[in-house]
Design a protein around this motif. Structure first.
Motif, PDB file in Angstrom:
ATOM      1  N   THR A 116       0.850  -1.192   0.000  1.00 53.25           N
ATOM      2  CA  THR A 116       0.000   0.000   0.000  1.00 53.25           C
ATOM      3  C   THR A 116       0.883   1.238   0.000  1.00 53.25           C
ATOM      4  O   THR A 116       1.825   1.342   0.795  1.00 53.25           O
ATOM      5  N   ALA A 117       0.577   2.185  -0.900  1.00 57.04           N
ATOM      6  CA  ALA A 117       1.322   3.440  -0.954  1.00 57.04           C
ATOM      7  C   ALA A 117       0.854   4.380   0.142  1.00 57.04           C
ATOM      8  O   ALA A 117      -0.356   4.516   0.379  1.00 57.04           O
ATOM      9  N   THR A 118       1.790   5.011   0.818  1.00 59.00           N
ATOM     10  CA  THR A 118       1.471   5.972   1.868  1.00 59.00           C
ATOM     11  C   THR A 118       1.955   7.365   1.461  1.00 59.00           C
ATOM     12  O   THR A 118       2.912   7.500   0.695  1.00 59.00           O
ATOM     13  N   PRO A 119       1.317   8.419   1.962  1.00 62.99           N
ATOM     14  CA  PRO A 119       1.724   9.774   1.574  1.00 62.99           C
ATOM     15  C   PRO A 119       3.064  10.162   2.176  1.00 62.99           C
ATOM     16  O   PRO A 119       3.455   9.677   3.240  1.00 62.99           O
ATOM     17  N   ALA A 120       3.753  11.038   1.470  1.00 65.78           N
ATOM     18  CA  ALA A 120       5.022  11.589   1.937  1.00 65.78           C
ATOM     19  C   ALA A 120       5.087  13.053   1.518  1.00 65.78           C
ATOM     20  O   ALA A 120       4.492  13.444   0.507  1.00 65.78           O
ATOM     21  N   GLN A 121       5.820  13.848   2.283  1.00 66.41           N
ATOM     22  CA  GLN A 121       6.004  15.271   1.966  1.00 66.41           C
ATOM     23  C   GLN A 121       7.498  15.555   1.899  1.00 66.41           C
ATOM     24  O   GLN A 121       8.140  15.749   2.935  1.00 66.41           O
ATOM     25  N   ILE A 177       5.034  -3.810   8.053  1.00 65.84           N
ATOM     26  CA  ILE A 177       6.289  -3.101   7.814  1.00 65.84           C
ATOM     27  C   ILE A 177       5.954  -1.779   7.130  1.00 65.84           C
ATOM     28  O   ILE A 177       5.205  -1.747   6.144  1.00 65.84           O
ATOM     29  N   TYR A 178       6.496  -0.701   7.648  1.00 67.57           N
ATOM     30  CA  TYR A 178       6.274   0.638   7.079  1.00 67.57           C
ATOM     31  C   TYR A 178       7.600   1.217   6.624  1.00 67.57           C
ATOM     32  O   TYR A 178       8.574   1.227   7.375  1.00 67.57           O
ATOM     33  N   ILE A 179       7.632   1.722   5.390  1.00 63.04           N
ATOM     34  CA  ILE A 179       8.793   2.435   4.846  1.00 63.04           C
ATOM     35  C   ILE A 179       8.339   3.858   4.551  1.00 63.04           C
ATOM     36  O   ILE A 179       7.415   4.074   3.763  1.00 63.04           O
ATOM     37  N   SER A 180       8.974   4.841   5.156  1.00 62.38           N
ATOM     38  CA  SER A 180       8.460   6.213   5.097  1.00 62.38           C
ATOM     39  C   SER A 180       8.613   6.858   3.729  1.00 62.38           C
ATOM     40  O   SER A 180       7.834   7.744   3.381  1.00 62.38           O
ATOM     41  N   GLY A 181       9.628   6.444   2.941  1.00 58.72           N
ATOM     42  CA  GLY A 181      10.002   7.246   1.786  1.00 58.72           C
ATOM     43  C   GLY A 181      10.642   8.541   2.251  1.00 58.72           C
ATOM     44  O   GLY A 181      10.727   8.830   3.451  1.00 58.72           O
ATOM     45  N   ASP A 182      11.106   9.351   1.309  1.00 55.10           N
ATOM     46  CA  ASP A 182      11.722  10.639   1.652  1.00 55.10           C
ATOM     47  C   ASP A 182      10.625  11.605   2.085  1.00 55.10           C
ATOM     48  O   ASP A 182       9.794  12.025   1.275  1.00 55.10           O
ATOM     49  N   THR A 183      10.622  11.983   3.346  1.00 60.57           N
ATOM     50  CA  THR A 183       9.570  12.847   3.860  1.00 60.57           C
ATOM     51  C   THR A 183      10.035  13.577   5.100  1.00 60.57           C
ATOM     52  O   THR A 183      10.907  13.099   5.833  1.00 60.57           O
ATOM     53  N   VAL A 184       9.446  14.736   5.338  1.00 61.12           N
ATOM     54  CA  VAL A 184       9.543  15.392   6.636  1.00 61.12           C
ATOM     55  C   VAL A 184       8.389  14.884   7.491  1.00 61.12           C
ATOM     56  O   VAL A 184       7.521  14.149   7.014  1.00 61.12           O
TER      57      VAL A 184
END
Length: 259
Positions: A121-126, A155-162
């Motif tokens: 599942t894709a999660t939002p990132a900023q 398992i959660y991977i944040s991606g590049d985000t603040v």
């Protein structure tokens, strides 16, 4: 059994019962200067812990975004395009043939006997300071990896985000067992001053407090000149909160670690 091997920057090899997932492939050697778009340049300072030949076979690539070279460099792109399935953003899918794009909260199920019920599942990132328009850095997503045999959460991977409200929403929707955070306090000081494009250590503490994962793995905090918070500073910040610090594991490069 799940093992994670830290390869380079945010590049990890996640092995789930023999199903192998590679994240944000960066496989170039150190020394080169890269243009990341919008006038942003930086130099790579670390080598990957394993060469591309040491990663095969890979079944799936999870690419948080395609537009920045510290998440998708030359050899990383070449390797990814040899993999049967790449999941990334919708803009990445438009830009590169062979990528399947996901919107925020969109899920993709994978039918494999090795990992019954596998779903991404894709999660939002900023990936920008609040006062910089989102189109400057471009669209980024994180990922949830879930499957039938998980007992303690996903398992959660944040991606590049603040840190932003989307992190809190992840915690509302999912019980997190292992959280993998992209850090580094990325700054482009000659363009946007002290504005940060990825989490710093204080953001990490806040994210852990909101998500309450059982285990935390920091990545994306060394290897490029645009990372502005050192590993030593990050560890010092974590040490100031012992209960959280006990959850955190810095993975030894190139060594499979069971989670």
């Amino acid at each position: 059994m799940v093992t994670i091997t830290h390869i380079d920057t945010a590049c990890m090899l996640i092995d789930i019962n023999g199903f192998r997932i590679l994240t944000d492939p960066t496989l170039d050697n150190a020394g080169h200067l890269y243009h990341h778009g919008a006038g942003v340049f930086s130099r790579k300072t670390d080598n990957p812990s394993l060469p591309p030949s040491g990663l095969q076979p890979v079944d799936l690539v999870l690419l948080s975004h395609h537009q920045h070279m510290d998440n998708f460099d030359h050899k990383g792109r070449e390797f990814a395009l040899s993999v049967p399935l790449i999941l990334s953003t919708k803009p990445a899918a438009k830009a590169i043939r062979g990528i399947t794009g996901l919107d925020d909260w969109e899920s993709f199920s994978i039918n494999t006997a090795r990992v019954p019920g596998l779903k991404i599942t894709a999660t939002p990132a900023q990936h920008h300071p609040w006062w910089v328009p989102g189109f400057i850095a471009g669209k980024v997503i994180g990922f949830i990896i879930e499957f039938d045999s998980q007992e303690d959460g996903v398992i959660y991977i944040s991606g590049d985000t603040v840190y932003f409200k989307g992190i809190e929403e992840v915690g509302k929707r999912f019980k997190i067992d292992t959280a993998i955070f992209h850090l580094g306090a990325v700054q482009v000081r000659y363009l946007t001053g002290a504005g940060e494009y990825t989490m710093n250590g204080k953001d990490l503490l806040k994210s852990i407090q909101r998500l309450n994962p059982n285990k935390v793995i920091p990545v994306h905090y060394r290897g490029w000149t645009h990372f502005k918070e050192s590993e030593a500073t990050l560890k010092q910040i974590l040490a100031g909160d012992p209960p959280i610090n006990r959850k955190v594991s810095f993975l030894p490069p190139g060594v499979p670690t069971t989670i």
